[in-house]
Design an enzyme around this catalytic site. Structure first.
Site, mmCIF file in Angstrom:
data_model
loop_
_atom_site.group_PDB
_atom_site.id
_atom_site.type_symbol
_atom_site.label_atom_id
_atom_site.label_comp_id
_atom_site.label_asym_id
_atom_site.label_seq_id
_atom_site.Cartn_x
_atom_site.Cartn_y
_atom_site.Cartn_z
ATOM 1 N N HIS A 78 68.208 5.359 115.065
ATOM 2 C CA HIS A 78 68.653 5.530 113.742
ATOM 3 C C HIS A 78 68.796 6.957 113.286
ATOM 4 O O HIS A 78 69.756 7.566 112.522
ATOM 5 C CB HIS A 78 68.175 4.499 112.723
ATOM 6 N N SER B 89 73.122 6.841 107.099
ATOM 7 C CA SER B 89 72.587 5.566 106.567
ATOM 8 C C SER B 89 73.165 5.409 105.196
ATOM 9 O O SER B 89 74.472 5.050 105.073
ATOM 10 C CB SER B 89 71.140 5.594 106.730
ATOM 11 N N ASN C 290 75.341 6.560 111.410
ATOM 12 C CA ASN C 290 74.390 5.466 111.268
ATOM 13 C C ASN C 290 74.566 4.669 110.211
ATOM 14 O O ASN C 290 73.718 4.479 109.410
ATOM 15 C CB ASN C 290 73.026 5.912 111.627
#
Length: 274
Positions: free
Chosen positions: A240, A96, A120
């Protein structure tokens, strides 16, 4: 797994987990999380490699950065961490926000990165997605922490409740100022290095969950199409937090990535695959 600290030139403390021995793999988590969010990968990869998982600034036991910071500040922080660890170039994987940091480090300081993995990650959000993430960043900056909202985006209702509860605990314990600073950089960071993906010459894994509404499969394939030796892996049925909900698949993808060596400049680069 050993808990360690190091100090940067700013005198700020960085906390990290250190496990295994051999070729170094460095893992950096996403906003609101901590190094332990990589625990299935630490356990798996440390059988063959030295695995170093860092707490991002203002997360876990790492001290935050000063002032209003952007993605480039986190990239500089990451580069100094690698230098201070004195382990030579590393295989760098980020999740992320950590994916943005890892990619930025591979671009800005390629001599520090043997290979890079963006798990992600985000790339050129749609106007609607950008507006939503900026709203969430503003909410955090004004002191609002809604733990349930990210959990709803990150997990499917069928995911293991033990995993969800562990992530909930990390979110509830995070330093709000550190979380807000990182989230603002994350919200504004999806385009910072977007045009520079073709500069990434090292092996680059771009992995996401097929059902992730924000770090989409389309983004992963697009990023992989731009790197010189990049490829995409999309894991069906996951969102996620795919490294926690599908650890075996992610571990296998990272293991395969660790086996790839850089192509010579004259060789043709890899294309994207799913």
């Amino acid at each position: 797994m050993t808990s360690r600290t190091l100090r940067l030139s700013s005198n700020r403390l960085v906390h990290y987990l250190d496990s295994g021995s051999g070729e170094p793999v460095l893992l950096v988590h996403g906003v609101g999380m901590q190094a332990l969010a990589w625990h299935p990968q630490i356990e798996f990869l440390s059988n063959n490699y030295r695995v170093i998982a860092v707490d991002m600034p203002g997360h876990g036991a790492s001290e935050g950065l000063a002032g209003e910071v952007g993605l480039q500040d986190y990239v500089r922080w990451m580069a100094e961490c690698i230098e201070r660890l004195d382990v030579g170039p590393v295989s760098l994987a980020g999740h992320s926000m950590g994916a943005l940091v890892a990619v930025g480090t591979a671009i800005e300081r390629p001599e520090l990165v043997t290979r890079v993995a963006a798990v992600n990650g985000v790339h050129r959000r749609s106007p609607e997605a950008r507006a939503a993430v900026l709203r969430r960043a503003h909410q955090l900056q004004t002191g609002g922490l809604d733990v349930q909202a990210p959990l709803s985006r990150w997990f499917d209702p069928t995911d293991d409740p033990v995993v969800v509860d562990r992530v909930r605990g990390w979110l509830e314990s995070v330093d709000l100022a550190g979380y807000a600073a990182a989230y603002r950089a994350f919200a504004l960071g999806d385009e910072v290095y977007a045009d520079r993906w073709p500069e990434i010459a090292c092996p680059a894994l771009v992995l996401t969950g097929a059902q992730d509404p924000n770090s989409t499969a389309e983004m992963a394939v697009r990023m992989a199409s731009l790197g010189q030796q990049a490829y995409a892996v999309v894991i069906d049925g996951h969102k996620h937090m795919v490294n926690l909900t599908a650890p075996d698949a992610v571990n296998q993808a990272l293991s395969d990535w660790m086996q790839i060596t850089a192509l010579a400049p004259s060789e043709e680069s890899l294309g994207a695959s799913t």
